[in-house]
Design a protein around this motif. Structure first.
Motif, mmCIF file in Angstrom:
data_model
loop_
_atom_site.group_PDB
_atom_site.id
_atom_site.type_symbol
_atom_site.label_atom_id
_atom_site.label_comp_id
_atom_site.label_asym_id
_atom_site.label_seq_id
_atom_site.Cartn_x
_atom_site.Cartn_y
_atom_site.Cartn_z
ATOM 1 N N MET A 1 35.440 37.437 -45.428
ATOM 2 C CA MET A 1 34.621 38.596 -45.134
ATOM 3 C C MET A 1 33.449 38.700 -46.105
ATOM 4 S SD MET A 1 34.546 40.805 -42.865
ATOM 5 C CE MET A 1 34.392 42.444 -42.333
ATOM 6 N N LEU A 2 33.679 38.283 -47.348
ATOM 7 C CA LEU A 2 32.629 38.332 -48.349
ATOM 8 C C LEU A 2 31.465 37.421 -47.955
ATOM 9 C CD1 LEU A 2 31.732 39.440 -51.083
ATOM 10 C CD2 LEU A 2 32.903 37.534 -52.149
ATOM 11 N N GLU A 3 31.791 36.250 -47.408
ATOM 12 C CA GLU A 3 30.731 35.329 -46.993
ATOM 13 C C GLU A 3 29.925 35.905 -45.843
ATOM 14 O OE1 GLU A 3 31.301 31.240 -46.669
ATOM 15 O OE2 GLU A 3 32.837 31.156 -48.216
ATOM 16 N N LEU A 4 30.570 36.639 -44.964
ATOM 17 C CA LEU A 4 29.864 37.272 -43.859
ATOM 18 C C LEU A 4 28.873 38.301 -44.391
ATOM 19 C CD1 LEU A 4 29.623 37.415 -40.786
ATOM 20 C CD2 LEU A 4 31.398 39.156 -40.809
ATOM 21 N N GLY A 5 29.278 39.087 -45.373
ATOM 22 C CA GLY A 5 28.383 40.066 -45.989
ATOM 23 C C GLY A 5 27.197 39.399 -46.660
ATOM 24 N N ARG A 6 27.455 38.281 -47.325
ATOM 25 C CA ARG A 6 26.355 37.539 -47.959
ATOM 26 C C ARG A 6 25.389 36.992 -46.921
ATOM 27 N NH1 ARG A 6 29.872 34.436 -52.488
ATOM 28 N NH2 ARG A 6 29.965 36.162 -53.962
ATOM 29 N N ALA A 7 25.921 36.524 -45.816
ATOM 30 C CA ALA A 7 25.069 36.002 -44.747
ATOM 31 C C ALA A 7 24.175 37.110 -44.190
ATOM 32 C CB ALA A 7 25.918 35.393 -43.633
ATOM 33 N N ILE A 8 24.729 38.297 -44.044
ATOM 34 C CA ILE A 8 23.941 39.434 -43.549
ATOM 35 C C ILE A 8 22.826 39.773 -44.529
ATOM 36 C CG2 ILE A 8 24.022 41.911 -43.042
ATOM 37 C CD1 ILE A 8 26.888 41.392 -41.939
ATOM 38 N N LEU A 9 23.141 39.787 -45.820
ATOM 39 C CA LEU A 9 22.119 40.092 -46.824
ATOM 40 C C LEU A 9 21.006 39.045 -46.828
ATOM 41 C CD1 LEU A 9 24.294 41.305 -49.819
ATOM 42 C CD2 LEU A 9 22.823 42.687 -48.339
ATOM 43 N N ARG A 10 21.388 37.771 -46.735
ATOM 44 C CA ARG A 10 20.374 36.707 -46.692
ATOM 45 C C ARG A 10 19.522 36.819 -45.437
ATOM 46 N NH1 ARG A 10 23.642 31.535 -47.115
ATOM 47 N NH2 ARG A 10 21.621 30.582 -46.805
ATOM 48 N N LEU A 11 20.152 37.165 -44.325
ATOM 49 C CA LEU A 11 19.426 37.328 -43.073
ATOM 50 C C LEU A 11 18.437 38.488 -43.157
ATOM 51 C CD1 LEU A 11 18.937 36.589 -40.131
ATOM 52 C CD2 LEU A 11 20.955 37.925 -39.536
ATOM 53 N N GLU A 12 18.862 39.594 -43.719
ATOM 54 C CA GLU A 12 17.971 40.755 -43.867
ATOM 55 C C GLU A 12 16.797 40.443 -44.785
ATOM 56 O OE1 GLU A 12 17.519 43.935 -42.603
ATOM 57 O OE2 GLU A 12 18.766 43.012 -41.078
ATOM 58 N N LYS A 13 17.051 39.722 -45.863
ATOM 59 C CA LYS A 13 15.975 39.344 -46.774
ATOM 60 C C LYS A 13 14.957 38.459 -46.055
ATOM 61 C CE LYS A 13 15.024 37.050 -51.138
ATOM 62 N NZ LYS A 13 15.548 36.215 -52.201
ATOM 63 N N LEU A 30 6.004 30.300 -38.685
ATOM 64 C CA LEU A 30 6.932 29.349 -38.086
ATOM 65 C C LEU A 30 8.059 28.996 -39.057
ATOM 66 C CD1 LEU A 30 7.650 27.603 -35.667
ATOM 67 C CD2 LEU A 30 6.162 25.832 -36.593
ATOM 68 N N ALA A 31 7.708 28.756 -40.313
ATOM 69 C CA ALA A 31 8.729 28.420 -41.311
ATOM 70 C C ALA A 31 9.700 29.584 -41.508
ATOM 71 C CB ALA A 31 8.064 28.052 -42.633
ATOM 72 N N ALA A 32 9.179 30.798 -41.605
ATOM 73 C CA ALA A 32 10.044 31.969 -41.802
ATOM 74 C C ALA A 32 10.901 32.222 -40.571
ATOM 75 C CB ALA A 32 9.190 33.188 -42.124
ATOM 76 N N SER A 33 10.335 32.015 -39.386
ATOM 77 C CA SER A 33 11.082 32.204 -38.148
ATOM 78 C C SER A 33 12.230 31.207 -38.051
ATOM 79 C CB SER A 33 10.143 32.048 -36.957
ATOM 80 O OG SER A 33 10.853 32.148 -35.749
ATOM 81 N N ARG A 34 11.972 29.976 -38.440
ATOM 82 C CA ARG A 34 13.033 28.959 -38.426
ATOM 83 C C ARG A 34 14.142 29.308 -39.405
ATOM 84 N NH1 ARG A 34 9.175 23.661 -38.065
ATOM 85 N NH2 ARG A 34 8.922 23.707 -35.817
ATOM 86 N N VAL A 36 15.009 32.358 -40.328
ATOM 87 C CA VAL A 36 15.780 33.446 -39.715
ATOM 88 C C VAL A 36 16.705 32.884 -38.642
ATOM 89 C CG1 VAL A 36 15.620 35.519 -38.273
ATOM 90 C CG2 VAL A 36 14.135 35.271 -40.265
ATOM 91 N N ASP A 37 16.201 31.990 -37.820
ATOM 92 C CA ASP A 37 17.039 31.367 -36.784
ATOM 93 C C ASP A 37 18.249 30.673 -37.393
ATOM 94 O OD1 ASP A 37 15.281 32.222 -34.849
ATOM 95 O OD2 ASP A 37 14.330 30.265 -34.566
ATOM 96 N N ARG A 38 18.019 29.911 -38.467
ATOM 97 C CA ARG A 38 19.104 29.193 -39.130
ATOM 98 C C ARG A 38 20.145 30.167 -39.690
ATOM 99 N NH1 ARG A 38 16.148 26.819 -42.592
ATOM 100 N NH2 ARG A 38 16.759 28.036 -44.412
ATOM 101 N N TYR A 43 25.342 33.127 -39.496
ATOM 102 C CA TYR A 43 26.071 34.388 -39.357
ATOM 103 C C TYR A 43 27.105 34.300 -38.229
ATOM 104 C CZ TYR A 43 27.063 39.114 -37.782
ATOM 105 O OH TYR A 43 27.695 40.250 -37.354
ATOM 106 N N TYR A 44 26.679 33.818 -37.070
ATOM 107 C CA TYR A 44 27.601 33.731 -35.940
ATOM 108 C C TYR A 44 28.717 32.722 -36.185
ATOM 109 C CZ TYR A 44 25.192 37.028 -33.011
ATOM 110 O OH TYR A 44 24.667 38.179 -32.515
#
Length: 59
Positions: A1-13, A30-34, A36-38, A43-44
């Motif tokens: 669960m901790l890794e999921l929270g970290r993934a959310i924080l990285r995604l939001e940043k 394009l670089a920033a969009s990629r 976010v996609d990654r 996250y999923y």
């Protein structure tokens, strides 16, 4: 669960960084969009436990 929270924080940043990029700077967008996609994919994978990286075309 901790890794999921970290993934959310990285995604939001990354999302905030994407929103702050000048719309005229296509390469940075394009670089920033990629990034976010990654991070969305990561996250999923964490949330639903996918073990391998597959593509929709391979289904």
């Amino acid at each position: 669960m901790l890794e999921l929270g970290r993934a959310i924080l990285r995604l939001e940043k990354a999302r905030r960084e994407l929103l702050n990029i000048d719309p005229g700077d296509k390469e940075k967008l394009l670089a920033a969009s990629r990034k976010v996609d990654r991070l969305v994919t990561e996250y999923y994978r964490l949330k639903y436990g996918f073990k391998t990286a597959g593509t929709a075309a391979g289904r």
